[in-house]
Design a protein around this motif. Structure first.
Motif, short mmCIF file in Angstrom:
data_model
loop_
_atom_site.label_atom_id
_atom_site.label_comp_id
_atom_site.label_asym_id
_atom_site.label_seq_id
_atom_site.Cartn_x
_atom_site.Cartn_y
_atom_site.Cartn_z
N TYR A 32 -17.02 -31.25 13.55
CA TYR A 32 -18.34 -31.51 12.93
C TYR A 32 -18.45 -30.76 11.70
N ASP A 33 -17.84 -29.62 11.66
CA ASP A 33 -17.83 -28.73 10.39
C ASP A 33 -17.05 -29.39 9.36
N GLY A 34 -15.98 -29.99 9.43
CA GLY A 34 -15.40 -30.67 8.65
C GLY A 34 -15.87 -31.95 7.99
N VAL A 35 -16.76 -32.77 8.67
CA VAL A 35 -17.56 -33.73 8.60
C VAL A 35 -18.73 -33.18 7.58
N TYR A 36 -19.24 -32.01 8.16
CA TYR A 36 -20.48 -31.75 7.31
C TYR A 36 -19.95 -30.98 6.00
N ASN A 37 -18.81 -30.36 5.87
CA ASN A 37 -18.37 -29.91 4.61
C ASN A 37 -17.87 -30.96 3.77
N THR A 38 -17.33 -32.07 4.36
CA THR A 38 -16.98 -33.10 3.38
C THR A 38 -18.31 -33.81 2.86
N ALA A 39 -19.22 -33.90 3.78
CA ALA A 39 -20.54 -34.63 3.29
C ALA A 39 -21.15 -33.70 2.27
N TRP A 40 -21.08 -32.33 2.14
CA TRP A 40 -21.68 -31.63 1.29
C TRP A 40 -20.96 -31.65 -0.06
N PHE A 41 -19.48 -31.81 0.09
CA PHE A 41 -18.77 -31.76 -1.27
C PHE A 41 -19.24 -33.21 -1.81
N SER A 42 -18.97 -34.17 -1.23
CA SER A 42 -19.43 -35.39 -1.85
C SER A 42 -20.75 -35.66 -2.38
N ALA A 43 -21.84 -34.84 -1.77
CA ALA A 43 -23.18 -35.05 -2.12
C ALA A 43 -23.39 -34.35 -3.39
N THR A 44 -22.42 -33.23 -3.62
CA THR A 44 -22.61 -32.36 -4.78
C THR A 44 -22.07 -33.05 -5.78
N ILE A 45 -21.11 -34.08 -5.66
CA ILE A 45 -20.45 -34.65 -6.91
C ILE A 45 -21.32 -36.16 -6.93
N ALA A 46 -21.91 -36.36 -5.99
CA ALA A 46 -22.83 -37.84 -6.08
C ALA A 46 -24.34 -37.24 -6.94
N LEU A 47 -24.59 -35.90 -6.66
CA LEU A 47 -25.84 -35.41 -7.43
C LEU A 47 -25.33 -35.35 -9.01
N PHE A 48 -24.04 -34.69 -9.15
CA PHE A 48 -23.65 -34.35 -10.52
C PHE A 48 -23.56 -35.96 -11.29
#
Length: 139
Positions: free
Chosen positions: A100-116
């Motif tokens: 779950y932490d891996g999925v969460y961290n991957t989503a966090w990183f992807s959302a940061t890139i998507a926001l940028f």
């Protein structure tokens, strides 16, 4: 800003919000049960849950997917969104420590890139609108 076939992203976002609500209700039931069993431990329970932030990440990635033109990258983003929601939902069934932490961290990183990328896309949209207004005014 134009949306390109946003139906799948909207569906995934709604599903994630429903899962957020279900997770929150289960958490409230658990806290209520803990209050009955051990009222002195209630002050030690941290209400920090990752369901809310995961939903924000899914919304950001979904919004970026909605604004992307139909190409192969849009298909990859859609698959990625489905994998995030399914991975977070069924992480307890997968026998990998910290899945779950891996999925969460991957989503966090992807959302940061998507926001940028959304900020860049929105900036270009505003710039194009201003240029169009100046062109119309000069006619």
């Amino acid at each position: 800003m134009k949306f390109y076939s946003p139906y799948l992203s909207i569906t995934i976002i709604v599903i994630q919000l429903i899962l957020l609500l279900i997770g929150h209700l289960q958490y409230l039931e658990w806290v209520e049960e803990m209050e009955k069993q051990n009222p002195e431990l209630i002050g030690l329970i941290s209400p920090s849950r990752t369901y809310g932030t995961l939903s924000i990440f899914v919304i950001l990635i979904g919004f970026y997917e909605m604004t992307t033109k139909p190409t192969w990258i849009k298909i990859i983003i859609r698959i990625f969104l489905v994998c995030i929601v399914l991975g977070a939902t069924f992480s307890g069934l997968i026998p990998i420590d910290g899945f779950y932490d891996g999925v969460y961290n991957t989503a966090w990183f992807s959302a940061t890139i998507a926001l940028f990328l959304l900020i860049i896309r929105f900036g270009k949209y505003i710039k194009n609108r201003e240029t169009d207004k100046h062109k119309k005014a000069s006619r």
